[in-house]
Design an enzyme around this catalytic site. Sequence first.
Site, PDB file in Angstrom:
ATOM      1  N   HIS A  65      29.361  39.582  43.701  1.00  0.00           N
ATOM      2  CA  HIS A  65      30.739  39.359  42.989  1.00  0.00           C
ATOM      3  C   HIS A  65      31.948  41.102  42.877  1.00  0.00           C
ATOM      4  O   HIS A  65      33.359  41.376  44.329  1.00  0.00           O
ATOM      5  CB  HIS A  65      31.067  39.298  42.008  1.00  0.00           C
ATOM      6  N   GLU A  68      32.694  40.219  47.179  1.00  0.00           N
ATOM      7  CA  GLU A  68      34.375  39.426  47.097  1.00  0.00           C
ATOM      8  C   GLU A  68      35.883  40.490  46.742  1.00  0.00           C
ATOM      9  O   GLU A  68      36.385  39.801  47.586  1.00  0.00           O
ATOM     10  CB  GLU A  68      33.503  38.430  45.837  1.00  0.00           C
ATOM     11  N   GLU A 145      38.611  42.760  34.674  1.00  0.00           N
ATOM     12  CA  GLU A 145      38.580  41.646  35.199  1.00  0.00           C
ATOM     13  C   GLU A 145      37.688  40.883  33.921  1.00  0.00           C
ATOM     14  O   GLU A 145      37.602  39.981  33.627  1.00  0.00           O
ATOM     15  CB  GLU A 145      38.017  41.242  36.505  1.00  0.00           C
TER      16      GLU A 145
END
Length: 433
Positions: A65, A68, A145
């Site tokens: 992640h 990403e 996040e």
Amino acid sequence: MRVTIDPHTEGVLNNDAGSTVRRSVLPAGVRVLTEEMPGQRSVTLGFWIGVGSRDEAAHQHGSTHFLEHLLFKGTKTRSALEIASAFDSVGGESNALTGKEHTCYYARVLDTDLPMAVEVLTDIVTSALLDPEEMEIERGVILEELAMAEDDPEDVVHERFGAQVLDGHPLGRPIGGTPEEINAASREDVFNHYQRWYRPDELVITAAGGLDHDHVVSLIAEALEKSSWDMTVPGSPAERRVGQETEIPVRAGTETIIKPVEQSQVILGGRGMAASDEDRFALSVMHAVLGGGMSSRLFQEVRERRGLAYSTYSFSSAMTDAGYFGLYAGCLPNKVEKVTEVMAAELDRIATVHVSAEELTRAKGQLRGGTVLGMEETSSRMSRLGRAELVRGEFVDISDTLEQIEAITAEDVRKVAARLASSPRAVTVVGPA
């Protein structure tokens, strides 16, 4: 029509209702699948890498992640602003997603802007800088996040339920990692993860919309030749994951996560089935009957007749070699026990008594309509190609999917429900003390 995708298969995979699916393999092992949709003026393009959170080494949790985010932060030839501006200036959109088994970088643009999209996505996937200063900035963004997700109790209950049902398995880990893991991630660990997985044999490129397959392949080959990858070394596509179902213990019983919220979130469920399981069409029909809409049994019993919850539904999550299912409801804390009891009763009922002819017809109609309407979008078709290549190793056209749905009987639904109901049951609750 079903087509098994051999790693070296090239040519036309399907020609359904004027929509042509083709597949090519470049000399270095990059796979390219396209679906030409006549009349479309847009194209959705996806760059898939067959790596997800389940593939991370112990010291690399959260790295998939992290990548990403970092791949949009700059390359050897483009800054982060230039990457964003490339799509904004043509009214396009770009983003990425990280899953438990794959990562996808995608863009949707006008057909005339496809060359730009190919060039930019190729650049970020093959030539990311992973700049240490940008990594520190993005570390903070990822922590925000994760904090945002932790503040959403419905997100939390789904995350914790997955961990409870896939007890101790890498598939049960959170995709984004934990705050502790993100804080501990070093640039070296993330870079090594990038080097290990981001290479030609792992790359699958899919595109759907107003396109020509040969033109797309030519654009991709040209962009890859300019990239940081050595495309002169012959290679073959990487092997797909083994689809044989893996036995993973369920941590049965009830687990409660205390949060200072007004409403409790409840999931009851257990082990499900893998993505390529032959019972997946019966499973879809079962979910449509049990918890797939306002006419479903859960909605009617939990909300309409008893007023126990505002939102309730059923779901499944399927990976290559494992899966799980659940029945969800959000309710007041003093109703958790009753809601759980009702959901368990509905699961047992659909597992023992045939659904009615009316329910079966309604469920099939819901699935047929949802399937066809969903496939009108280029993004859905692009994603379907990626899953066919990476997960199932089989392309199934819409006509065959509709036939499979129509062939499901009431007994098929009962059998698949009984299979799920026999799993050790886990209950996850997020709510106040």
